[in-house]
Scaffold this active site. Structure first.
Site, short mmCIF file in Angstrom:
data_model
loop_
_atom_site.label_atom_id
_atom_site.label_comp_id
_atom_site.label_asym_id
_atom_site.label_seq_id
_atom_site.Cartn_x
_atom_site.Cartn_y
_atom_site.Cartn_z
N GLN A 155 41.42 49.52 46.69
CA GLN A 155 40.88 50.88 46.66
C GLN A 155 41.54 51.73 47.73
O GLN A 155 41.89 52.90 47.49
CB GLN A 155 39.36 50.84 46.85
CG GLN A 155 38.65 50.17 45.68
CD GLN A 155 37.15 50.17 45.83
OE1 GLN A 155 36.61 50.53 46.86
NE2 GLN A 155 36.46 49.73 44.79
N ASP B 295 35.66 39.95 43.34
CA ASP B 295 34.44 40.29 42.60
C ASP B 295 33.81 39.06 41.93
O ASP B 295 32.70 39.15 41.39
CB ASP B 295 34.75 41.36 41.55
CG ASP B 295 35.06 42.71 42.19
OD1 ASP B 295 34.64 42.93 43.34
OD2 ASP B 295 35.74 43.53 41.54
N GLY C 187 32.21 52.62 44.27
CA GLY C 187 33.18 52.57 45.38
C GLY C 187 34.58 52.94 44.90
O GLY C 187 35.33 53.61 45.61
N ARG D 7 26.71 42.58 40.14
CA ARG D 7 27.25 41.21 40.06
C ARG D 7 26.23 40.17 40.54
O ARG D 7 26.26 39.02 40.10
CB ARG D 7 28.57 41.11 40.82
CG ARG D 7 29.61 42.09 40.25
CD ARG D 7 31.03 41.71 40.48
NE ARG D 7 31.91 42.84 40.22
CZ ARG D 7 32.37 43.19 39.03
NH1 ARG D 7 32.09 42.48 37.95
NH2 ARG D 7 33.16 44.26 38.89
C1 S3P Z 1 38.65 47.65 42.87
C2 S3P Z 1 39.02 46.97 43.98
C3 S3P Z 1 38.14 46.01 44.67
C4 S3P Z 1 36.98 45.56 43.79
C5 S3P Z 1 36.34 46.69 43.03
C6 S3P Z 1 37.36 47.43 42.20
C7 S3P Z 1 39.60 48.62 42.29
O1 S3P Z 1 37.66 46.62 45.83
O2 S3P Z 1 36.00 44.89 44.57
O3 S3P Z 1 35.32 46.19 42.17
O4 S3P Z 1 39.42 49.03 41.13
O5 S3P Z 1 40.56 48.99 42.98
P1 S3P Z 1 38.53 46.57 47.20
O6 S3P Z 1 39.90 46.88 46.80
O7 S3P Z 1 37.97 47.59 48.12
O8 S3P Z 1 38.35 45.16 47.70
#
Ligand code: S3P
Length: 429
Positions: A170, A316, A95, A389
């Site tokens: 993200q 997480d 993601g 996880r």
């Molecule tokens: C992450 C942000 C999180 C997290 C993912 C890594 C990142 O997701 O769950 O494992 O590196 O920006 P979200 O920001 O979509 O919640």
């Protein structure tokens, strides 16, 4: 599907451990190193599958990236020299690669096609596609660009003022990266603070970004310079061992050189609130990020309510916190965590179903879960749901189950922690 038999009650957890590099920081080191001019050397890089996807994506755009163990050398040639990839980009399970890369590609005058594995294909991309379209990127895909596969043509972006409707680093990072390649000043406003590694790392590469009361501003077309990045240990990986040494009686474990960025340390706050015996020492700053060593001794936690602002700081870690709560005195309630439904699995459903199957008293709510403590866990055959996880939570649960646990699909653990079982063995006495 492969299976792994996890014997029950074999161990206490003792000694010292160094967990692999932080996943979020590792991704960003490749992205900024590829956008910058000159050489970037990254040490303690996480060689999990997700971060390898980010490397492969930039290699496909012509960037020279060489990996020797946990050291990565990137020869950056600047944004202008990123090339159009010949083949579709495979994002795998990642993601972070998807949302952050979309932001970069939106700013490049090329055509791209992107796809991922089954899990990623069912995770929402519109949260970043919508603001990127507003900036001028042309993006289409399944269900009008809500899901992968996506096809896009970037370039000629204009800046925006964007208020993130979701609590997601993200999304924030995707828009900020597009803002870096756009004309003018882009601002992202977030109501709840999320991890700020993008903001920190941009500055490590000589860029300028301002944060004021949840409003983050970036001026486009900045030239970044290659640098040296040392990636601290991933607190999200450490969390599994922090909980293991809490719930296995007679345990005492120190985890060295863990990243302690305040946007990530909610797990420490939660453990303290639950009365877990935890201390943080040797705090110092390495490469702009705070690090330290964390020691946990086994203890009986107490149930608490977890909600509001802390949720993005433990997003997480909630699966492993849920396991801990099954062993607490009293009830634990987790709220405001609907984002869990959009992770590698629907983590409200996968955590609740898995822990129920292991004998816990836990129920799902719309935006979290309610866990009744003091339960003896049984054992049996449970599935990781292809979610790293969940797989690691099951492996830690097996340390306290009455019977053995068979973990179906353990391979996904290598997404973020390829040496997990090796490390578990190392600290098991
Ligand atoms: C992450 C942000 C999180 C997290 C993912 C890594 C990142 O997701 O769950 O494992 O590196 O920006 P979200 O920001 O979509 O919640």
């Amino acid at each position: 599907m492969s299976e792994k038999l996890l014997e029950s009650k074999q161990t206490v957890i003792k000694g010292e451990l160094q967990v692999p590099g932080d996943k979020s920081i590792s991704h960003r080191s490749i992205i900024f190193g590829s956008l910058a001019q000159g050489k970037t050397v990254v040490t303690n890089f996480l060689d999990g599958e997700d971060c390898m996807r980010t490397i492969a994506a930039f290699q496909a755009m012509g960037v020279s990236i060489e990996k020797h163990g946990q050291t990565v050398v990137i020869e950056g040639n600047g944004v202008e020299n990123l090339q159009e990839p010949i083949e579709p980009i495979n994002l795998g399970n990642s993601g972070t690669t998807a949302r952050l890369l979309l932001g970069v590609l939106a700013g490049l005058p090329h055509h791209f096609t992107l796809f991922g594995d089954e899990s990623l294909t069912n995770r929402p991309m519109d949260r970043v596609v919508i603001p990127l379209r507003q900036m001028g990127a042309m993006i289409d895909g399944r269900e009008n660009g809500k899901y992968l596969p996506l096809a896009m043509r970037g370039g000629n972006l204009s800046s925006i003022a964007f208020e993130t409707p979701v609590k997601s680093a993200q999304v924030k990072s995707g828009v900020l990266l597009a803002g870096l390649l756009a004309e003018g000043e882009t601002t992202v406003t977030e109501k709840t603070t999320t991890r700020d590694h993008t903001e920190n790392m941009l500055q490590a590469f000589g860029g300028k970004i301002d944060t004021n009361n949840g409003k983050i501003s970036i001026t486009g077309k900045q030239q970044l310079q290659g640098t040296e990045i040392h990636v601290p240990g991933d607190i999200s990986s450490a969390a599994f061992f922090l909980v293991a040494s809490t719930i296995v009686s007679g345990s005492e474990l120190t985890i060295k050189d863990v990243g302690l960025n305040p946007t990530r340390t909610g797990i420490i706050d939660v453990l303290k609130q639950m009365d877990v015996d935890i201390t943080v020492v040797e705090e110092r700053t390495i490469g702009g990020e705070p690090v330290g060593s964390i020691t946990v001794r086994s203890s009986t936690p107490k149930g608490i309510i977890i909600d509001g602002e802390i949720i993005p700081r433990i997003i997480d870690e909630i699966p492993i916190i849920a396991l801990l709560a099954t062993q607490a005195n009293g009830k634990t309630i987790i709220r405001d965590a609907e984002e869990l439904r959009y992770k590698e699995s629907d983590r409200i459903a996968s955590v609740v179903n898995t822990l129920q199957a292991l004998g816990a008293d836990i129920e799902a709510t719309k935006d979290g879960m309610i866990i009744h403590g003091n339960r003896t866990l049984s054992g049996g055959k449970v599935d990781s749901y292809g979610d790293h996880r969940i797989g690691m939570m099951i492996a830690i649960a097996s340390l306290i189950t009455e019977q053995a646990v068979t973990l179906v699909n353990p391979a996904c653990i290598s997404i973020s922690y390829p040496s997990f079982f090796e490390h578990l063995k190392k600290v098991s006495r």
